[in-house]
Design a protein around this motif. Structure first.
Motif, short mmCIF file in Angstrom:
data_model
loop_
_atom_site.label_atom_id
_atom_site.label_comp_id
_atom_site.label_asym_id
_atom_site.label_seq_id
_atom_site.Cartn_x
_atom_site.Cartn_y
_atom_site.Cartn_z
N GLY A 153 0.78 -1.23 0.00
CA GLY A 153 0.00 0.00 0.00
C GLY A 153 0.81 1.27 0.00
N TRP A 154 2.09 1.19 -0.34
CA TRP A 154 2.94 2.38 -0.41
C TRP A 154 3.13 2.86 -1.84
N GLN A 155 2.37 2.33 -2.77
CA GLN A 155 2.48 2.68 -4.19
C GLN A 155 3.89 2.45 -4.73
N GLU A 156 4.43 1.27 -4.43
CA GLU A 156 5.78 0.94 -4.86
C GLU A 156 5.76 -0.18 -5.88
N MET A 157 6.70 -0.13 -6.81
CA MET A 157 6.80 -1.19 -7.80
C MET A 157 7.39 -2.48 -7.23
N HIS A 158 8.03 -2.36 -6.05
CA HIS A 158 8.58 -3.55 -5.38
C HIS A 158 8.23 -3.49 -3.89
N PRO A 159 7.01 -3.88 -3.53
CA PRO A 159 6.55 -3.72 -2.14
C PRO A 159 7.21 -4.65 -1.13
N LEU A 160 7.96 -5.65 -1.58
CA LEU A 160 8.65 -6.53 -0.64
C LEU A 160 10.04 -6.03 -0.30
N ASN A 161 10.60 -5.20 -1.15
CA ASN A 161 11.92 -4.62 -0.88
C ASN A 161 11.98 -3.28 -1.60
N SER A 162 11.70 -2.24 -0.88
CA SER A 162 11.47 -0.91 -1.45
C SER A 162 12.57 -0.45 -2.39
N VAL A 163 13.82 -0.80 -2.08
CA VAL A 163 14.95 -0.26 -2.85
C VAL A 163 15.09 -0.89 -4.23
N GLY A 164 14.27 -1.90 -4.54
CA GLY A 164 14.39 -2.56 -5.84
C GLY A 164 14.20 -1.64 -7.02
N TRP A 165 13.47 -0.52 -6.82
CA TRP A 165 13.22 0.39 -7.94
C TRP A 165 14.51 0.93 -8.54
N SER A 166 15.49 1.23 -7.70
CA SER A 166 16.74 1.82 -8.22
C SER A 166 17.53 0.79 -9.01
N LEU A 167 17.42 -0.50 -8.65
CA LEU A 167 18.08 -1.54 -9.44
C LEU A 167 17.41 -1.71 -10.79
N PHE A 168 16.10 -1.51 -10.84
CA PHE A 168 15.38 -1.54 -12.11
C PHE A 168 15.96 -0.49 -13.06
N PHE A 169 16.17 0.72 -12.57
CA PHE A 169 16.72 1.77 -13.43
C PHE A 169 18.21 1.56 -13.68
N VAL A 225 14.24 16.01 -6.10
CA VAL A 225 14.27 15.05 -7.21
C VAL A 225 13.79 13.67 -6.78
N ALA A 226 13.29 13.54 -5.56
CA ALA A 226 12.87 12.24 -5.06
C ALA A 226 11.75 11.68 -5.92
N GLY A 227 11.81 10.37 -6.16
CA GLY A 227 10.79 9.70 -6.95
C GLY A 227 11.40 8.63 -7.83
N GLY A 228 10.52 7.84 -8.45
CA GLY A 228 10.98 6.80 -9.35
C GLY A 228 10.53 5.40 -8.95
N TRP A 229 9.80 5.28 -7.83
CA TRP A 229 9.49 3.96 -7.28
C TRP A 229 8.08 3.46 -7.58
N THR A 230 7.31 4.19 -8.35
CA THR A 230 5.94 3.78 -8.68
C THR A 230 5.82 3.57 -10.18
N LEU A 231 5.05 2.55 -10.57
CA LEU A 231 4.84 2.29 -11.99
C LEU A 231 3.71 3.17 -12.51
N ASN A 232 4.04 4.42 -12.76
CA ASN A 232 3.14 5.33 -13.46
C ASN A 232 3.99 6.30 -14.28
N ALA A 233 3.35 7.09 -15.12
CA ALA A 233 4.09 7.95 -16.04
C ALA A 233 5.00 8.93 -15.31
N GLU A 234 4.49 9.53 -14.23
CA GLU A 234 5.26 10.54 -13.50
C GLU A 234 6.54 9.95 -12.92
N HIS A 235 6.41 8.83 -12.21
CA HIS A 235 7.58 8.26 -11.56
C HIS A 235 8.55 7.63 -12.55
N MET A 236 8.04 7.08 -13.65
CA MET A 236 8.95 6.57 -14.68
C MET A 236 9.78 7.71 -15.27
N ARG A 237 9.15 8.85 -15.47
CA ARG A 237 9.88 10.02 -15.98
C ARG A 237 10.94 10.46 -14.98
#
Length: 370
Positions: free
Chosen positions: A141-157, A200-212
């Motif tokens: 419920g934190w609007q994260e692309m990786h809710p089991l390990n929050s930091v996974g978003w940065s590895l995706f990028f 500049v914080a952001g990037g962890w949600t799968l939507n247009a804004e965070h992907m940008r």
């Protein structure tokens, strides 16, 4: 630098140490975050900029290690090397996150105990691939692309940047790469100055804004690091590790600037740090001389610990955040023993992950894939 391995290029030990310093501050940032009343008064206010620093370091190291090897290296070979380096701890972090998921009893996540096991397993398996999860699969419920390990978003990028490099941007001349970096820097400055949050914080949600946001935060630092690896001519700087570590700490610990009235001031600070200060820090670190065996061992320890610490610490932070949320109004003076316990546990977990899992698994994978 260290050149004690036959047949290899000199290794930048101080950059390893700096990566460890930044990873430790990331843990402190995540421990201070739930105690802040808003993003304006976090005790470790700019800790999230460590991600941008990691991207720049990564670009520098990738360029230094691989730019001159493409005559004998395929794209598949490069990607296999990156998978061996990064993926084992991605899998471990997601697995530990899944194990701890149902035990984080908190007012923040009142519905997690209603998540069926099949859905938890599915989220974990998708997490192993680092493919971003849609909001419909956000079981925390934190609007994260990786809710089991929050930091996974940065590895995706990180993987996206590696793909861009391998598939074509590595072929750019220094002049063309400089043009790309200038353009990416201009986009970063515009975003930082106009961000509705003033950062500049952001990037962890799968939507247009965070992907940008994620792409903006990735493209400049990674490819600026690549350019720096090509054009920099390291000098010989004494006490480089001390000075560069202090600069990293100063940037990440800097209080919020401009307040709620002048958000652009903070955005300008962050853009300046990413575009000017971080490359300067990497240059100093690459120019450093390791004066003693003790400092060399410290840098090696910090470097080895950095990635396991980054990829596993949030598993414990979830428990810490849950405890904070269940004790409304708790102060830093009251919370610090629990924060220290969580921090110490994160260090122990990271070291155990390194020695008992990451190093053996990577050695096995290298043997199987070579």
């Amino acid at each position: 630098m260290n050149n004690n391995q036959l047949g290899t290029r000199p290794h930048y030990q101080l950059l390893d140490g700096l990566r460890g310093v930044a990873a430790i501050i990331v843990v402190c940032f995540h421990l201070a975050e739930p105690l802040a009343s808003s993003h304006l008064d976090n005790l470790v206010n700019h800790g999230y900029l460590a991600v941008d620093f990691f991207f720049l370091l990564s670009g520098f190291v990738i360029g230094y290690a691989y730019d001159g090897r493409w005559d004998n290296l395929t794209i598949g070979g490069f990607l296999r090397r990156r998978l061996v380096r990064l993926q084992p701890l991605v899998i471990l972090g997601m697995t530990l996150g899944a194990i701890g998921f149902y035990f984080t009893d908190s007012t923040l996540w009142p519905l997690i105990h209603t998540v069926p096991v099949w859905k938890l397993i599915l989220v974990m398996l998708i997490g192993y691939t680092l493919l971003p999860l849609p909001l419909s699969m956000d079981i925390r419920g934190w609007q994260e692309m990786h809710p089991l390990n929050s930091v996974g978003w940065s590895l995706f990028f990180e993987y996206i940047a590696n793909l861009f490099y391998a598939l074509g941007l590595r072929k750019l001349s220094n002049k063309a790469l400089a043009g790309f970096v200038v353009l990416a820097g201009a986009v970063l400055v515009h975003f930082a100055l106009t961000s509705p949050n003033g950062d500049v914080a952001g990037g962890w949600t799968l939507n247009a804004e965070h992907m940008r946001i994620g792409l903006i935060r990735t493209l400049f630092p990674f490819f600026a690091g690549l350019l720096l690896s090509r054009v920099a001519r390291p000098a010989s700087i004494n006490y480089a590790f001390v000075w560069s570590s202090l600069l990293v700490a100063a940037v990440l610990l800097m209080p919020r600037l401009g307040g709620a009235e002048r958000l652009w001031v903070n955005g300008l600070y962050e853009a300046f740090c990413i575009i000017v200060v971080f490359p300067l820090i990497v240059y100093i670190g690459a120019s450093g001389v390791v004066p003693t065996q003790r400092e060399a061992k410290l840098c090696q320890f910090l470097g080895n610990l950095s990635y396991p610490l980054y990829m596993t610490h949030y598993v414990l932070v979830y428990f810490y955040v849950a405890w904070i949320s269940n004790h409304k109004g708790i102060t830093i003076a009251q919370a610090w023993p629990y924060a220290l316990l969580t921090f110490s546990g994160a260090i122990v977990l990271a070291y155990a992950s390194l020695k008992l899992y990451d190093e053996p698994v990577r050695a096995w994978l290298r043997k199987k894939l070579n």
